[in-house]
Design a protein around this motif. Sequence first.
Motif, PDB file in Angstrom:
ATOM      1  N   ALA A   1     157.714  43.034  -9.341  1.00 24.18           N
ATOM      2  CA  ALA A   1     158.113  41.633  -9.482  1.00 24.18           C
ATOM      3  C   ALA A   1     157.377  40.763  -8.475  1.00 24.18           C
ATOM      4  CB  ALA A   1     159.623  41.487  -9.297  1.00 24.18           C
ATOM      5  N   GLY A   2     157.126  41.286  -7.289  1.00 27.03           N
ATOM      6  CA  GLY A   2     156.379  40.549  -6.279  1.00 27.03           C
ATOM      7  C   GLY A   2     154.948  40.287  -6.689  1.00 27.03           C
ATOM      8  N   CYS A   3     154.413  41.114  -7.572  1.00 31.01           N
ATOM      9  CA  CYS A   3     153.033  40.941  -8.032  1.00 31.01           C
ATOM     10  C   CYS A   3     152.901  39.752  -8.957  1.00 31.01           C
ATOM     11  CB  CYS A   3     152.556  42.188  -8.775  1.00 31.01           C
ATOM     12  SG  CYS A   3     152.539  43.667  -7.765  1.00 31.01           S
ATOM     13  N   ALA A   4     153.982  39.378  -9.603  1.00 32.91           N
ATOM     14  CA  ALA A   4     153.929  38.352 -10.635  1.00 32.91           C
ATOM     15  C   ALA A   4     154.129  36.946 -10.097  1.00 32.91           C
ATOM     16  CB  ALA A   4     154.983  38.652 -11.700  1.00 32.91           C
ATOM     17  N   THR A   5     154.269  36.792  -8.811  1.00 35.98           N
ATOM     18  CA  THR A   5     154.471  35.475  -8.233  1.00 35.98           C
ATOM     19  C   THR A   5     153.405  35.195  -7.186  1.00 35.98           C
ATOM     20  OG1 THR A   5     155.921  36.350  -6.529  1.00 35.98           O
ATOM     21  CG2 THR A   5     156.979  35.623  -8.566  1.00 35.98           C
ATOM     22  N   ALA A   6     153.239  33.922  -6.903  1.00 36.48           N
ATOM     23  CA  ALA A   6     152.283  33.534  -5.866  1.00 36.48           C
ATOM     24  C   ALA A   6     152.868  33.838  -4.493  1.00 36.48           C
ATOM     25  CB  ALA A   6     151.983  32.044  -5.974  1.00 36.48           C
ATOM     26  N   PRO A   7     152.009  34.180  -3.526  1.00 33.72           N
ATOM     27  CA  PRO A   7     152.522  34.332  -2.159  1.00 33.72           C
ATOM     28  C   PRO A   7     153.090  32.999  -1.679  1.00 33.72           C
ATOM     29  CG  PRO A   7     150.133  34.728  -2.256  1.00 33.72           C
ATOM     30  CD  PRO A   7     150.591  34.405  -3.630  1.00 33.72           C
TER      31      PRO A   7
ATOM     32  N   ASP B   1     149.190  39.812   4.393  1.00 35.58           N
ATOM     33  CA  ASP B   1     150.404  40.511   4.819  1.00 35.58           C
ATOM     34  C   ASP B   1     151.427  40.574   3.685  1.00 35.58           C
ATOM     35  OD1 ASP B   1     149.390  40.979   7.341  1.00 35.58           O
ATOM     36  OD2 ASP B   1     150.513  39.345   8.306  1.00 35.58           O
ATOM     37  N   GLN B   2     151.533  39.484   2.925  1.00 31.75           N
ATOM     38  CA  GLN B   2     152.496  39.427   1.831  1.00 31.75           C
ATOM     39  C   GLN B   2     152.094  40.302   0.648  1.00 31.75           C
ATOM     40  OE1 GLN B   2     154.027  35.243   0.972  1.00 31.75           O
ATOM     41  NE2 GLN B   2     152.328  34.838   2.377  1.00 31.75           N
ATOM     42  N   ARG B   3     150.809  40.578   0.512  1.00 27.42           N
ATOM     43  CA  ARG B   3     150.320  41.311  -0.654  1.00 27.42           C
ATOM     44  C   ARG B   3     149.632  42.623  -0.279  1.00 27.42           C
ATOM     45  NH1 ARG B   3     153.609  38.690  -2.733  1.00 27.42           N
ATOM     46  NH2 ARG B   3     153.310  37.196  -4.404  1.00 27.42           N
ATOM     47  N   ASP B   4     150.069  43.228   0.805  1.00 29.75           N
ATOM     48  CA  ASP B   4     149.528  44.509   1.234  1.00 29.75           C
ATOM     49  C   ASP B   4     150.623  45.548   1.050  1.00 29.75           C
ATOM     50  OD1 ASP B   4     148.047  46.534   2.331  1.00 29.75           O
ATOM     51  OD2 ASP B   4     148.275  45.859   4.399  1.00 29.75           O
ATOM     52  N   GLY B   5     150.631  46.171  -0.111  1.00 26.35           N
ATOM     53  CA  GLY B   5     151.679  47.141  -0.388  1.00 26.35           C
ATOM     54  C   GLY B   5     151.158  48.327  -1.165  1.00 26.35           C
ATOM     55  N   PHE B   6     152.085  49.115  -1.642  1.00 26.99           N
ATOM     56  CA  PHE B   6     151.739  50.337  -2.372  1.00 26.99           C
ATOM     57  C   PHE B   6     151.055  50.018  -3.700  1.00 26.99           C
ATOM     58  CE2 PHE B   6     152.813  53.802  -5.293  1.00 26.99           C
ATOM     59  CZ  PHE B   6     152.232  54.861  -4.606  1.00 26.99           C
ATOM     60  N   PHE B   7     151.564  49.034  -4.423  1.00 21.14           N
ATOM     61  CA  PHE B   7     151.050  48.728  -5.754  1.00 21.14           C
ATOM     62  C   PHE B   7     149.872  47.767  -5.750  1.00 21.14           C
ATOM     63  CE2 PHE B   7     155.376  50.133  -6.707  1.00 21.14           C
ATOM     64  CZ  PHE B   7     155.085  51.111  -7.635  1.00 21.14           C
TER      65      PHE B   7
ATOM     66  N   LYS C   1     143.903  42.534   0.491  1.00 19.06           N
ATOM     67  CA  LYS C   1     142.868  42.604   1.524  1.00 19.06           C
ATOM     68  C   LYS C   1     141.755  43.562   1.085  1.00 19.06           C
ATOM     69  CE  LYS C   1     144.316  43.061   5.725  1.00 19.06           C
ATOM     70  NZ  LYS C   1     144.806  43.649   6.996  1.00 19.06           N
ATOM     71  N   ARG C   2     142.150  44.711   0.590  1.00 17.08           N
ATOM     72  CA  ARG C   2     141.171  45.693   0.099  1.00 17.08           C
ATOM     73  C   ARG C   2     140.364  45.121  -1.066  1.00 17.08           C
ATOM     74  NH1 ARG C   2     144.372  49.638  -2.345  1.00 17.08           N
ATOM     75  NH2 ARG C   2     144.144  48.323  -4.157  1.00 17.08           N
ATOM     76  N   ASP C   3     141.041  44.449  -1.998  1.00 13.99           N
ATOM     77  CA  ASP C   3     140.362  43.852  -3.148  1.00 13.99           C
ATOM     78  C   ASP C   3     139.370  42.781  -2.714  1.00 13.99           C
ATOM     79  OD1 ASP C   3     141.842  45.470  -4.875  1.00 13.99           O
ATOM     80  OD2 ASP C   3     143.343  43.909  -5.262  1.00 13.99           O
ATOM     81  N   ALA C   4     139.770  41.947  -1.751  1.00 14.75           N
ATOM     82  CA  ALA C   4     138.892  40.870  -1.265  1.00 14.75           C
ATOM     83  C   ALA C   4     137.672  41.453  -0.563  1.00 14.75           C
ATOM     84  CB  ALA C   4     139.663  39.944  -0.328  1.00 14.75           C
ATOM     85  N   ARG C   5     137.893  42.457   0.269  1.00 16.37           N
ATOM     86  CA  ARG C   5     136.775  43.099   0.974  1.00 16.37           C
ATOM     87  C   ARG C   5     135.799  43.746  -0.012  1.00 16.37           C
ATOM     88  NH1 ARG C   5     139.965  46.031   5.930  1.00 16.37           N
ATOM     89  NH2 ARG C   5     139.855  44.285   7.384  1.00 16.37           N
ATOM     90  N   ALA C   6     136.335  44.401  -1.027  1.00 17.52           N
ATOM     91  CA  ALA C   6     135.480  45.070  -2.019  1.00 17.52           C
ATOM     92  C   ALA C   6     134.642  44.051  -2.790  1.00 17.52           C
ATOM     93  CB  ALA C   6     136.339  45.893  -2.979  1.00 17.52           C
ATOM     94  N   ALA C   7     135.239  42.946  -3.179  1.00 17.65           N
ATOM     95  CA  ALA C   7     134.498  41.898  -3.909  1.00 17.65           C
ATOM     96  C   ALA C   7     133.414  41.307  -3.024  1.00 17.65           C
ATOM     97  CB  ALA C   7     135.461  40.815  -4.389  1.00 17.65           C
ATOM     98  N   SER C   8     133.746  41.054  -1.768  1.00 19.74           N
ATOM     99  CA  SER C   8     132.780  40.502  -0.832  1.00 19.74           C
ATOM    100  C   SER C   8     131.622  41.473  -0.603  1.00 19.74           C
ATOM    101  CB  SER C   8     133.463  40.179   0.503  1.00 19.74           C
ATOM    102  OG  SER C   8     132.537  39.683   1.433  1.00 19.74           O
TER     103      SER C   8
END
Length: 189
Positions: free
Chosen positions: A13-19, A30-36, A40-47
């Motif tokens: 449910a947290g994935c479906a809303t804006a931070p 910090d708000q979007r660094d979880g198991f699912f 941060k990882r996605d942003a680093r990979a894209a960069s």
Amino acid sequence: MRIAFFIALLSLAGCATAPSRITNACAIFDQRDGFFNNWKRDARAASAEYGIPVPILMATIYVESGFRPNARPPRKWFLGFIPLKRPSSAFGYAQALDGTWDTYKRTTGRWGARRNDFGDAIKFVAWYHYQTSVRNNVPRNDAYNLYLAYYSGHQGYDRGNFSGSLRQTAKKSAGMAARYASQLQQCGY
């Protein structure tokens, strides 16, 4: 078993809303660094894949959708209550148009990419900014001009007829990129 299911459901449910704190890059991660999900990882990979700095990628999404996964342009209304067609097909975090998104999927082979998935959307933004750098000779760290081309398209950028409001929005994006860069440096990103 029920507790594990409930925790998984809350995580999704947290994935479906804006931070909630979108003006602070460290707080967003910090708000979007979880198991699912791990923004941060996605942003680093894209960069890393396209050579566009993370603060510029994040600032583009901030301006385009405010980090709302299902963002769309507002509808026009006839007589105040009859909904009309939306002005464009822009959708998701990156507000990517249908045709541009299809081109992205075709050229990158990312057929399963979704515009309302942050990892897919930030890769799209990085890909588009990279295309701007190659096609329009815009430096990959020039947040202002990358945003102008993002909004107006590569051909529109070449024409260079930007409205005052678009220039203001590009300044907002560049300012937010600088702010995010400073914040990420402070939090040890």
